[in-house]
Design an enzyme around this catalytic site. Structure first.
Site, PDB file in Angstrom:
ATOM      1  N   ARG A  50       0.853  -1.191   0.000  1.00 37.62           N
ATOM      2  CA  ARG A  50       0.000   0.000   0.000  1.00 37.62           C
ATOM      3  C   ARG A  50       0.885   1.235   0.000  1.00 37.62           C
ATOM      4  O   ARG A  50       1.142   1.828   1.038  1.00 37.62           O
ATOM      5  CB  ARG A  50      -0.948  -0.055   1.204  1.00 37.62           C
ATOM      6  CG  ARG A  50      -2.038  -1.112   0.991  1.00 37.62           C
ATOM      7  CD  ARG A  50      -2.810  -1.391   2.243  1.00 37.62           C
ATOM      8  NE  ARG A  50      -1.975  -2.067   3.235  1.00 37.62           N
ATOM      9  CZ  ARG A  50      -2.415  -2.511   4.416  1.00 37.62           C
ATOM     10  NH1 ARG A  50      -3.670  -2.359   4.742  1.00 37.62           N
ATOM     11  NH2 ARG A  50      -1.595  -3.100   5.254  1.00 37.62           N
ATOM     12  N   ASP A  52       2.433   4.920  -0.303  1.00 33.49           N
ATOM     13  CA  ASP A  52       1.937   6.236   0.126  1.00 33.49           C
ATOM     14  C   ASP A  52       1.782   7.204  -1.048  1.00 33.49           C
ATOM     15  O   ASP A  52       2.294   6.955  -2.136  1.00 33.49           O
ATOM     16  CB  ASP A  52       2.946   6.869   1.103  1.00 33.49           C
ATOM     17  CG  ASP A  52       3.029   6.121   2.416  1.00 33.49           C
ATOM     18  OD1 ASP A  52       1.966   5.768   2.960  1.00 33.49           O
ATOM     19  OD2 ASP A  52       4.162   5.895   2.898  1.00 33.49           O
ATOM     20  N   ARG A 228      11.488   4.542   3.959  1.00 34.72           N
ATOM     21  CA  ARG A 228      11.810   5.975   3.969  1.00 34.72           C
ATOM     22  C   ARG A 228      12.545   6.379   5.255  1.00 34.72           C
ATOM     23  O   ARG A 228      13.423   7.244   5.222  1.00 34.72           O
ATOM     24  CB  ARG A 228      10.535   6.791   3.778  1.00 34.72           C
ATOM     25  CG  ARG A 228       9.968   6.623   2.356  1.00 34.72           C
ATOM     26  CD  ARG A 228       8.540   7.109   2.227  1.00 34.72           C
ATOM     27  NE  ARG A 228       8.422   8.498   2.601  1.00 34.72           N
ATOM     28  CZ  ARG A 228       7.257   9.129   2.785  1.00 34.72           C
ATOM     29  NH1 ARG A 228       6.113   8.464   2.603  1.00 34.72           N
ATOM     30  NH2 ARG A 228       7.229  10.377   3.119  1.00 34.72           N
TER      31      ARG A 228
END
Lengths: 284, 284
Positions: A50, A52, A228
């Site tokens: 999923r 971002d 990230r």
């Protein structure tokens, strides 16, 4: 009721992310809208990752079941005809009805692009994090080794995210520049193929100004923002503000506040998702 | 009153082109707006090539004169601080006051990117012309040789354009794929350097699906739409609809209506502009 596995590439710029949201255009929503027209009823699409808002994909994988009997090539063409050009189905196959793109995934590869240059590149501004100033790639590589293996990655999860377990396995982290390899640019990297992260090779320490540094991470699964935050932490080390011992402490402490900043979404690409061969068989 | 030569990269998507227009944002206008703030008066910027709407640049060159005495590095930083991220000054130097980016240019290199793939690439959609179906690169190369040299290119000029002469010299046309070369992708091709079109190398005939085909053209100057009409005509030949003899006839007849279609703007990049060294001297 055939079940399909599709591979999807998208430029995440301007989308709210993979998952349907109350507002804005999502990748999942765009594909489901196209399938509704095709199948004449609501179709739920399950994505492996999923991603971002702003995150891109070269090889996202998704699965769904249609009421209509259709062959995979026809589904791919029909969906592509209805999707915006920023999203393309690049491969499709029929699979076992039990196949589920998210639950079945065993290996995911993400690629994070850093443009290490004094002047940002106009063509990379939506596809790489612009980091000016020298980065010590060897220091980043040394620290990255500490993250490989099975660990509790609680420190590298977006605060507020709720998951059953924060334990994950990172198989490999590879840090290289596109000048080190004969690699095709992401511009043309349509077919994910074998994740490059698993291949060998020796890469340079000194990086000339203007280099595109790639941090490729392969693992069995990732927490929200995990790649990230890993990248943001490794860049702190590359800049010389932190060292490998700090990263080991952060990992052990499991506290998000002690890790580095979250690197921006637009440098991240979901590159490939792999499944055990038996899951893909479309013979009962 | 120092005179400056700047090298400018831009992503032409969404701009009305290099030149100021009554409506919309132009590259020239954006740079002039930034310089007005810096110099406290209107500044006219002369660009080497007046690129059309949607056309990109890696190494556009422009010149202007300021009332304020400033060094080139300071001008570059100040202008970049005011420009949108889609436009970057990548180099700046002080030059002889007589220097004029357009009149002084002796060699311009354009690069046209074709994505020859059954499925378009989401990341290339604003940077390459998507041409599905096989292209015979050798046939295109053979025909391109006919265009090299000094010719009247009236057939390859946008209809309605008025110029003193339609004679131009093409020094070289090179057709290759990014897989043939160790070339850096345009994504990172920030420094124009020596135009690649003038370098040697042997390239493949068969192009695998998904290849990025580059048509690089170096010449002393180009008519309006000239590179795009040349590319549109070469692609007709690559597709097997036309042959080299047809191209020779088109060139001889000088009639725009007989040439191929104008290739779309978004595949075109102004790569480099070169000047005789004496023009650049900033010593009187």
């Amino acid at each position: 009721m055939p079940t399909f596995k599709i591979t999807v590439a998208y430029d995440g710029t301007g989308f709210v992310g993979w998952q349907r949201q109350a507002k804005g255009t999502s990748i999942q929503g765009a594909i489901e809208d196209a399938l509704r027209v095709l199948d004449g009823r609501d179709v739920t699409v399950h994505g492996a990752g999923r991603t971002d808002a702003g995150v891109h994909a070269v090889g996202q994988v998704a699965s769904f079941t249609l009421a209509r009997g259709m062959d995979a090539g026809a589904v791919m063409r029909a969906v592509n005809a209805r999707l915006p050009l920023a999203i393309r189905v690049v491969d499709a196959e029929t699979v076992d009805p039990a196949f589920h793109a998210r639950y079945g995934a065993r290996l995911k590869t993400y690629r994070y692009q850093i443009l290490n240059a004094s002047i940002p590149d106009v063509f990379a501004r939506a596809y790489a994090w612009h980091v000016p100033g020298a980065l010590d790639c060897d220091a980043m590589r040394g620290a990255a080794r500490l993250l490989e293996g099975r660990h509790d990655f609680a420190a590298f999860q977006a605060s507020g995210a709720a998951t059953k377990t924060t334990e994950r396995e990172i198989f490999r982290i590879k840090i290289f520049t596109t000048e080190d390899t004969a690699e095709k640019p992401i511009l043309c990297a349509r077919s994910p193929g074998v994740p490059r992260v698993l291949r060998g090779g020796e890469f340079r320490t000194r990086v000339p100004d203007g280099s595109l540094i790639v941090i490729a991470v392969a693992g069995d699964g990732f927490l929200r923002h995990m790649v990230r935050i890993l990248v943001g932490s490794l860049v702190e080390i590359g800049r010389g503000r932190r060292d490998a011992a700090w990263l080991a402490d952060v990992l052990a402490a499991g506290d998000r506040r002690r890790a580095g900043p979250t690197a921006p979404a637009h440098g991240l690409f979901l590159q490939a998702v792999e499944y055990p061969p038996r899951m893909l068989a479309d013979e009962p």
